[in-house]
Design an enzyme around this catalytic site. Structure first.
Site, PDB file in Angstrom:
ATOM      1  CG  ASP A   1      -1.801   1.214   1.346  1.00  0.00           C
ATOM      2  OD1 ASP A   1      -2.292   1.661   0.294  1.00  0.00           O
ATOM      3  OD2 ASP A   1      -2.017   1.722   2.457  1.00  0.00           O
ATOM      4  CB  SER A   2       0.206   4.775  -0.683  1.00  0.00           C
ATOM      5  OG  SER A   2      -1.025   4.802   0.020  1.00  0.00           O
TER       6      SER A   2
ATOM      7  CB  CYS B   1      -3.110   0.772  -2.431  1.00  0.00           C
ATOM      8  SG  CYS B   1      -3.048   2.536  -2.783  1.00  0.00           S
TER       9      CYS B   1
ATOM     10  CG  HIS C   1      -5.325   5.282   4.818  1.00  0.00           C
ATOM     11  ND1 HIS C   1      -4.607   4.726   3.800  1.00  0.00           N
ATOM     12  CD2 HIS C   1      -4.426   5.826   5.675  1.00  0.00           C
ATOM     13  CE1 HIS C   1      -3.321   4.926   4.018  1.00  0.00           C
ATOM     14  NE2 HIS C   1      -3.182   5.598   5.148  1.00  0.00           N
TER      15      HIS C   1
ATOM     16  CB  CYS D   1      -9.380   4.898   0.390  1.00  0.00           C
ATOM     17  SG  CYS D   1      -7.863   5.323   1.264  1.00  0.00           S
TER      18      CYS D   1
ATOM     19  CD  GLU E   1      -1.017   7.799   7.035  1.00  0.00           C
ATOM     20  OE1 GLU E   1       0.129   8.042   7.425  1.00  0.00           O
ATOM     21  OE2 GLU E   1      -1.371   6.695   6.573  1.00  0.00           O
TER      22      GLU E   1
END
Ligand code: DGL
Length: 276
Positions: A10-11, A73, A188, A186, A152
């Site tokens: 993933d990023s 991702c 996240h 996504c 994040e």
């Protein structure tokens, strides 16, 4: 049977939502995880840059003798499409098809919402994947560029007023359309799933693309008779392109636990030289 590791990338840390599910479903598998934390976000970058980074990530993961590569991702999956790995010798999956298949099987009213990064939504890939399965379904998409920085930076509690406000802002147009299923496109976003679910209401089923790709990978390996026959638990080995300490610290939110494996740093030079 195949005892090689499963490669997941993933990023950043979002792909850990897939790893967590894999650990639950097939705990005896070894997993190599790469999070490109030095170059996150991918979702605000151009298509060309995302493809360049994705090819480097794939090449890096491939070096570890993996039996399956998972792009955990949404951004990479949307931009690359399915099966786009240069030499095609290792099975590859992104999150698109698994999430789209589940959403299509769940929706009752034929209205599916999709949220993702700017690149994901701009690509229109989820809409194509969903209509490829069920052309009668309407897909309502919206990009949520502030979600990744919120996650994040730890703005993840259910009652966080900032996150609640941003969720309302991005999801209002989707809610208005009366969707009964929402894809978190996504990886996240499951970290703020509660805030999203509270806003959308109990009649909307929320689908985590990271979890869906893990289930899909399990079925794929089973079908190809490539599951491990290891009797004991497998190992997770993590690689990050930024600080190991930060990776370990932030992984907790995604895994719901402390990190369960070694974490190594990979230099960007090494990634660039790995490119296919
Ligand atoms: N985890 C990435 C995705 O699923 C989002 C982060 C990014 O923008 O790189 O799209």
């Amino acid at each position: 049977m195949n005892n090689n590791a499963i490669g997941v990338f993933d990023s950043g840390l979002g792909g850990l939502t897939c790893l967590k599910e894999l650990n639950k479903l097939i705990p005896n598998e070894n997993i190599i995880y790469f999070g490109d934390t030095a170059r996150i976000p991918y979702g605000t970058r151009s298509r060309e840059t995302i493809i360049e980074y994705a090819n480097q990530d794939i090449a890096f993961v491939k070096k570890h003798n993996v039996k399956l590569i998972i792009a955990a991702c949404g951004t990479v999956s949307s931009v690359l499409g399915s099966g786009k790995i240069s030499d095609g010798d290792i099975p590859f999956t992104g999150v698109l098809l698994p999430a789209a298949q589940t959403a299509c099987s769940i929706t009752k009213n034929g209205k599916i919402g999709v949220i993702g990064t700017a690149a994901t939504i701009k690509s229109g890939s989820y809409g194509k994947a969903i209509r490829g399965i069920r052309p009668d379904i309407s897909v309502i998409g919206n990009s949520c560029p502030l979600f990744v920085p919120l996650v994040e930076n730890g703005f993840t509690e259910r009652n966080n007023p900032v996150t609640k406000l941003v969720v309302e802002q991005y999801l209002a147009p989707i809610k208005k359309e009366g969707v009964d299923t929402l894809i978190l496109g996504c990886t996240h976003y499951p970290i703020i799933r509660d805030v999203i679910a509270d806003y959308m209401g109990e009649n909307v089923t929320i689908i985590s693309s990271g979890e869906e790709v893990a289930k899909y990978a399990y079925n794929l390996l089973m079908r190809k008779e490539m599951l491990s026959d290891r009797k004991e638990n497998g190992k997770n080995i993590y690689y990050t392109s930024d600080s190991v300490e930060l990776f370990e610290e932030n992984a907790h939110a995604f895994l719901g636990d402390s990190i369960n494996g070694e974490v190594h740093k990979v230099g960007i030079d090494e990634l660039i030289s790995a490119e296919i």
